[in-house]
Design an enzyme around this catalytic site. Structure first.
Site, short mmCIF file in Angstrom:
data_model
loop_
_atom_site.label_atom_id
_atom_site.label_comp_id
_atom_site.label_asym_id
_atom_site.label_seq_id
_atom_site.Cartn_x
_atom_site.Cartn_y
_atom_site.Cartn_z
N CYS A 41 0.86 -1.18 0.00
CA CYS A 41 0.00 0.00 0.00
C CYS A 41 0.90 1.23 0.00
CB CYS A 41 -0.88 -0.04 1.26
SG CYS A 41 -1.78 1.47 1.62
N SER A 50 0.82 3.59 1.91
CA SER A 50 1.21 3.97 3.28
C SER A 50 2.55 3.32 3.66
CB SER A 50 0.13 3.57 4.29
OG SER A 50 -1.10 4.15 3.93
N HIS A 87 5.16 5.44 1.97
CA HIS A 87 5.43 6.71 2.65
C HIS A 87 6.61 6.55 3.63
CE1 HIS A 87 2.11 8.80 0.97
NE2 HIS A 87 1.15 8.27 1.70
N HIS A 89 0.89 -3.95 6.03
CA HIS A 89 -0.29 -3.90 6.90
C HIS A 89 -1.54 -4.39 6.19
CE1 HIS A 89 -0.22 -0.19 4.61
NE2 HIS A 89 -1.53 -0.17 4.73
N CYS A 103 -6.80 -3.46 3.55
CA CYS A 103 -6.59 -2.01 3.62
C CYS A 103 -7.24 -1.32 2.42
CB CYS A 103 -5.11 -1.63 3.73
SG CYS A 103 -4.90 0.17 3.80
N1 LIG Z 1 -7.33 6.73 5.16
C1 LIG Z 1 -6.87 5.48 5.16
O1 LIG Z 1 -7.33 4.64 5.95
C2 LIG Z 1 -5.83 5.08 4.16
C3 LIG Z 1 -5.61 3.71 3.96
C4 LIG Z 1 -4.70 3.33 2.99
C5 LIG Z 1 -4.02 4.29 2.24
N2 LIG Z 1 -4.23 5.61 2.47
C6 LIG Z 1 -3.54 6.64 1.66
O2 LIG Z 1 -4.24 6.83 0.43
C7 LIG Z 1 -3.34 7.38 -0.55
C8 LIG Z 1 -3.43 6.61 -1.88
O3 LIG Z 1 -2.92 5.29 -1.71
P1 LIG Z 1 -2.79 4.27 -2.97
O4 LIG Z 1 -2.29 2.99 -2.42
O5 LIG Z 1 -4.05 4.31 -3.78
O6 LIG Z 1 -1.64 5.00 -3.80
P2 LIG Z 1 -1.25 4.82 -5.38
O7 LIG Z 1 0.16 5.22 -5.49
O8 LIG Z 1 -1.69 3.49 -5.87
O9 LIG Z 1 -2.18 5.92 -6.11
C9 LIG Z 1 -1.98 7.31 -6.05
C10 LIG Z 1 -2.44 7.89 -7.40
O10 LIG Z 1 -2.41 9.32 -7.31
C11 LIG Z 1 -1.96 9.81 -8.58
N3 LIG Z 1 -1.47 11.18 -8.38
C12 LIG Z 1 -0.28 11.61 -7.92
N4 LIG Z 1 -0.23 12.96 -7.87
C13 LIG Z 1 -1.44 13.41 -8.31
C14 LIG Z 1 -2.01 14.71 -8.51
N5 LIG Z 1 -1.33 15.81 -8.22
N6 LIG Z 1 -3.28 14.79 -8.98
C15 LIG Z 1 -3.99 13.67 -9.29
N7 LIG Z 1 -3.49 12.41 -9.12
C16 LIG Z 1 -2.24 12.29 -8.65
C17 LIG Z 1 -0.90 8.82 -9.00
O11 LIG Z 1 -0.63 8.88 -10.40
C18 LIG Z 1 -1.54 7.48 -8.57
O12 LIG Z 1 -2.34 6.94 -9.60
C19 LIG Z 1 -1.96 7.34 0.09
O13 LIG Z 1 -1.67 8.62 0.64
C20 LIG Z 1 -2.14 6.33 1.21
O14 LIG Z 1 -1.21 6.51 2.27
C21 LIG Z 1 -5.14 6.02 3.40
ZN LIG Z 2 -2.83 0.75 3.51
#
Ligand SMILES: NC(=O)c1ccc[n+]([C@@H]2O[C@H](COP(=O)([O-])OP(=O)(O)OC[C@H]3O[C@@H](n4cnc5c(N)ncnc54)[C@H](O)[C@@H]3O)[C@@H](O)[C@H]2O)c1
Ligand SMILES: [Zn+2]
Ligand SMILES: [Zn+2]
Length: 370
Positions: free
Chosen positions: A48, A50, A53, A69, A177
């Site tokens: 993921c 996260s 990060h 996770h 997740c």
């Molecule tokens: N709230 C929660 O419980 C929770 C749980 C899991 C993950 N997250 C967070 O969610 C976020 C996304 O995770 P993911 O696994 O889908 O990531 P990912 O890397 O698969 O997807 C992120 C997407 O954002 C796009 N992107 C980057 N910059 C951009 C911009 N300026 N405008 C538009 N699109 C843009 C990328 O091209 C990519 O497709 C992360 O920050 C992660 O930490 C939160």
């Molecule tokens: Zn996650």
């Protein structure tokens, strides 16, 4: 009874020694579970953003650490006082625990748990302030009490959910997740209303699951926003009705969206994790009722700037962890929904690899190929 019960297990794990360096596959020692804990053999784990990060140094963690996770596995043994799990149970690991005792868990109003909010995860230790992992005699730290990039891990029982043993763990592990987070933010946190106009920033795993949730909730328009055109193309099969790439426009994307939607969006979802996209998603809302749901994790210390008058105009901001799902009640249902063909999971899985190719998996994520 398992042969390993009560003993230290030696197994393979991917260890993060330093941010911005590849993980290394090492032999580690995993101590038996203590009171209230469970030792799990990990069958499948997802990766993921996260985890990324931590790897890219945006969010700090105690090192060396075993990240991960999002996983499914089988209970190897349980510690004292654990009555709701036994050896052989199929389980999913939850970064967000559910104690079922705190004010949040008993309120019926939220999926959050005070144990999560009160615990210092940055110290990389379990509830009793110690670690179950060592490497060559040195302490190795936990991540979100889950540490799934290991063949065995020890977790608090409140971080586990029992699932249907017939469910394919290589598929349902991603409900631990990403998929539940995105899907739940649309159906639980927003919740999206039929006929509404929605926009989702980021068409990665979380964003796609959110799009799937908007569609399930009956949104009339779902606009997918991503700077990677391949991600927008792929999002079509999850339900976007339109896709836009902010890099194709000179104007701020909120102005573009307001024109496209006759005044703004009913619901916006930030699934990227930058404060800039959170602010864009807020400024794209319709006056009077538009609601921003923040899902992305912004870097440590960042804050968002919102003109307070925009709130007086009736726009609002919310957010949730794990899509506000109540773990023990609703996660087994999500697994069964997949088994009945009611939610997509297979379409989210782009690659399947053994643990020793985990760095390749993170490279694919960074390059936008997963
Ligand atoms: N709230 C929660 O419980 C929770 C749980 C899991 C993950 N997250 C967070 O969610 C976020 C996304 O995770 P993911 O696994 O889908 O990531 P990912 O890397 O698969 O997807 C992120 C997407 O954002 C796009 N992107 C980057 N910059 C951009 C911009 N300026 N405008 C538009 N699109 C843009 C990328 O091209 C990519 O497709 C992360 O920050 C992660 O930490 C939160
Ligand atoms: Zn996650
Ligand atoms: Zn709780």
């Amino acid at each position: 009874m398992s042969e390993t019960k009560g003993k230290v297990i030696q197994c393979k794990a991917a260890v993060c020694w330093e941010a911005r360096k590849p993980l290394t596959i090492e032999t580690v020692e995993v101590a038996p579970p203590r009171g209230g804990e469970v030792r799990v053999r990990i069958a499948y784990t997802g990766i993921c953003h996260s985890d990324a990060h931590i790897l890219n140094g945006c969010i700090s963690a105690k090192l060396p650490v075993i990240l991960g996770h999002e996983a499914a596995g089988i209970v190897e043994s349980v510690g004292d006082g654990v009555t709701n799990f036994e050896e052989g149970d199929h389980v999913m690991l939850m970064f967000l625990p559910e104690c079922n005792q705190c004010r949040c868990c008993t309120s019926g109003k939220t999926g959050c748990c005070e144990v999560f909010m009160d615990k210092n995860y940055a110290n990389g230790l379990l509830m009793d302030g110690t670690s179950r992992f060592t490497i060559k005699g040195k302490t190795l730290y936990h991540f979100f009490d889950t540490s799934t990039f290991s063949q065995y891990t020890v977790v608090p029982a409140i971080s586990l959910v029992k699932i249907n043993p017939a469910a394919p763990m290589e598929k349902v592990c991603i409900l631990s997740c990403g998929i539940a987070t995105g899907y739940g933010t649309a159906v639980n946190t927003a919740p999206v209303t039929p006929g509404s106009v929605c926009a989702v920033w980021g068409c990665g795993c979380i964003g796609l699951a959110c799009i799937m949730g908007c569609k399930a909730a009956g949104a009339a328009r779902i606009i997918g926003i991503d700077i990677n055109p391949e991600k927008i193309e792929n999002a079509k099969k999850f339900g976007i009705t339109e896709g836009i790439n902010p890099l194709d426009y000179e104007k701020p994307i909120n102005e573009v969206l307001k024109e496209m939607t006759n005044g703004g969006l009913d619901f916006t979802f930030e699934c990227v994790g930058t404060t800039k996209t959170m602010e864009q998603a807020f400024m794209s809302l319709h006056k009077g009722w538009g609601k921003l749901c923040v899902v992305g994790l912004a870097p440590d210390g960042d804050t968002i700037k919102v003109p307070p008058f925009e709130l007086l105009y009736g726009r609002s901001i919310t957010g949730a962890l794990y899509g506000d799902f109540r773990r023990s009640k609703q996660v087994p249902d999500l697994v069964n929904m997949y088994m009945r063909g009611e939610i997509m999971l297979d379409e989210f899985i782009t690659h399947t690899m053994p643990l020793d190719r985990i760095n390749e998996a993170f490279d694919l994520m960074r390059d936008g190929k997963r």
